[in-house]
Design a protein around this motif. Structure first.
Motif, mmCIF file in Angstrom:
data_model
loop_
_atom_site.group_PDB
_atom_site.id
_atom_site.type_symbol
_atom_site.label_atom_id
_atom_site.label_comp_id
_atom_site.label_asym_id
_atom_site.label_seq_id
_atom_site.Cartn_x
_atom_site.Cartn_y
_atom_site.Cartn_z
ATOM 1 N N UNK A 4 1.106 -1.130 0.214
ATOM 2 C CA UNK A 4 0.098 -0.294 -0.027
ATOM 3 C C UNK A 4 0.985 1.225 -0.018
ATOM 4 N N UNK A 5 2.153 1.292 0.909
ATOM 5 C CA UNK A 5 2.920 1.943 0.809
ATOM 6 C C UNK A 5 3.661 2.239 -0.497
ATOM 7 N N UNK A 6 3.597 1.862 -1.084
ATOM 8 C CA UNK A 6 4.915 2.042 -2.490
ATOM 9 C C UNK A 6 3.650 2.894 -3.024
ATOM 10 N N UNK A 28 -4.838 -4.014 -4.113
ATOM 11 C CA UNK A 28 -5.602 -3.638 -4.612
ATOM 12 C C UNK A 28 -6.390 -2.821 -3.775
ATOM 13 N N UNK A 29 -5.629 -1.963 -2.164
ATOM 14 C CA UNK A 29 -6.912 -1.335 -2.339
ATOM 15 C C UNK A 29 -6.518 -0.155 -2.435
ATOM 16 N N UNK A 30 -5.413 1.012 -3.186
ATOM 17 C CA UNK A 30 -5.461 2.061 -4.151
ATOM 18 C C UNK A 30 -6.140 1.221 -5.653
ATOM 19 N N UNK A 31 -7.534 2.328 -5.179
ATOM 20 C CA UNK A 31 -8.253 2.343 -6.513
ATOM 21 C C UNK A 31 -7.003 2.435 -7.805
ATOM 22 N N UNK A 32 -7.479 1.362 -8.712
ATOM 23 C CA UNK A 32 -6.405 2.165 -10.298
ATOM 24 C C UNK A 32 -7.463 2.816 -10.916
ATOM 25 N N UNK A 33 -8.636 3.346 -11.274
ATOM 26 C CA UNK A 33 -9.406 2.986 -11.584
ATOM 27 C C UNK A 33 -10.820 3.722 -11.076
ATOM 28 N N UNK A 90 -6.670 -10.046 -12.808
ATOM 29 C CA UNK A 90 -6.559 -9.741 -11.223
ATOM 30 C C UNK A 90 -8.419 -10.205 -10.898
ATOM 31 N N UNK A 91 -8.959 -11.112 -10.998
ATOM 32 C CA UNK A 91 -10.726 -10.550 -10.954
ATOM 33 C C UNK A 91 -10.723 -10.128 -11.479
ATOM 34 N N UNK A 92 -12.183 -9.344 -10.860
ATOM 35 C CA UNK A 92 -12.716 -8.342 -11.417
ATOM 36 C C UNK A 92 -11.875 -6.795 -11.580
#
Length: 392
Positions: A34-36, A299-304, A385-387
């Motif tokens: 998450x930090x990165x 996964x905790x930082x949204x891509x879109x 990756x899944x959804x």
């Protein structure tokens, strides 16, 4: 002779071999921390803020071409006239006619607005759009090579397509403004949410000329911005900050005044990341026989982020009403079954075809140059990756 019955011998548990364990482990995606991921988003935002302050590039571009310089000067003069007219009314006329008893004195501000202010601001905004289009095309030509192409005589179909494209853009601008005003009216978090949304809207319209020149449809433009939300938020931050401290007309005139400058900056910008789903270079594997390890964002930082979901939903509703009134049946876009739906009328009206037709003559020249400037990383090793899939 009786048959003897023997108890079944217990079977030893079967374990997968080492090869199967290695293949399943290697196929599992590797995520950044998450930090990165947060640091990556901050670095992209810093890059967007840097690209929004490249005034040296703007001055060099304006000084190097007479056509760009002439249109920038015309936009500067006319929008300055609009600003002076607005502030003359706000700072001079309104205090003078305040609490006046005579009918003429009480309505002089209304006469000034109807007979002078609204016509000047309306004409300046209309002409500014024309001049900005010329500035964008010329800057694109200078950046990607080639010579200016003589304008072809417009056909009846081309005129209809251009009118439909302009009408849809006006509808989209009005919808974005209404959504921003609606967000401002929300208690406590409304002003901040409206300002953040305005940053993305300003960035979208600054880059729209670049995307149309490259033939991107409406859905691809939206996806491109929503997958690089940190960069475009920072790029639109300066223009949004300039357009939030005055009145409504003054903010519109200020944005029109600086709009050509930010278009030139957008033409020379390089939005990051190139691949939001694989932003980091592959990490070498510890074993030679294994492929390189692709590191996906956390996964905790949204891509879109679905930034324009409400705007597109309202636009689709407007287009549907217009199509029903006009007697044209609605055919849903093929992406409708995948969550983010765009109706065919809106996609056909504003898919960039109008701008792509005008720029097609020099687009072939720019293809080789732009492909070298923006190398694409191979995605053969990308893991689904899944959804977290790209959706239009």
């Amino acid at each position: 002779m009786s048959t003897a019955h023997y108890a079944a011998r217990p079977q030893a548990p079967q374990y997968p071999g080492s090869t199967a364990r290695l293949s399943s482990r290697s196929s599992y995606p590797t995520f950044l921390s998450v930090q990165d991921s947060v640091l990556l988003q901050l670095s992209w935002a810093w890059r967007g803020l840097y690209d929004a302050f490249r005034w040296g590039t703007v001055f060099i571009t304006i000084a190097s071409d007479a056509e760009i310089r002439a249109n920038v000067y015309k936009s500067l003069l006319l929008n300055s006239l609009s600003l002076v007219s607005i502030y003359v009314f706000d700072l001079l006329l309104l205090p003078l006619v305040k609490d006046q008893q005579k009918w003429f004195h009480r309505n002089i501000g209304w006469f000034y607005q109807v007979l002078w202010l609204f016509p000047v601001v309306g004409v300046s905004l209309y002409l500014n759009g024309t001049w900005c289009t010329i500035i964008a095309k010329r800057t694109y030509l200078l950046q990607h090579g080639g010579r200016p192409v003589a304008s072809q005589p417009a056909s009846y179909t081309g005129m209809l397509k251009a009118m439909a494209t302009s009408a849809y853009r006006v509808v989209m601008v009005c919808t974005s403004v209404l959504v921003s005003l609606a967000l401002h009216s929300v208690p406590v978090v409304g002003p901040v949410a409206g300002f953040i949304f305005l940053c993305w809207v300003d960035a979208y319209y600054c880059f729209e000329f670049v995307w149309i020149a490259r033939g991107l449809s409406l859905s691809r433009r939206m996806r491109h911005l929503e997958e690089r939300w940190a960069y475009y938020f920072a790029f639109g931050l300066p223009s949004a900050a300039l357009c939030t401290w005055g009145t409504g007309l003054a903010n519109a005139a200020l944005f029109a005044l600086f709009f050509p400058v930010f278009i030139i900056m957008a033409m020379h910008a390089r939005p990051v990341p190139l691949d939001p789903y694989n932003p980091m270079p592959p990490m070498p594997s510890s074993k030679p026989e294994e492929n390189e390890v692709i590191r996906h964002p956390s996964p905790f930082i949204p891509i879109r982020l679905p930034i324009f979901a409400i705007v597109i939903w309202i636009n689709d509703a407007i287009v549907k009403v217009i199509s029903v009134i006009g007697g044209r049946p609605i055919v849903r876009h093929k992406a409708a079954s995948r969550g983010r739906a765009f109706s065919d009328p809106s996609e056909n009206v504003e898919d960039g075809d109008a701008g792509h037709v005008e720029l097609r003559a020099f687009n072939n020249t720019a293809t080789s140059v732009s492909s070298k400037a923006l190398p694409l990383r191979s995605t053969n090793g990308r893991v689904n990756i899944g959804g977290r899939r790209k959706r239009d």
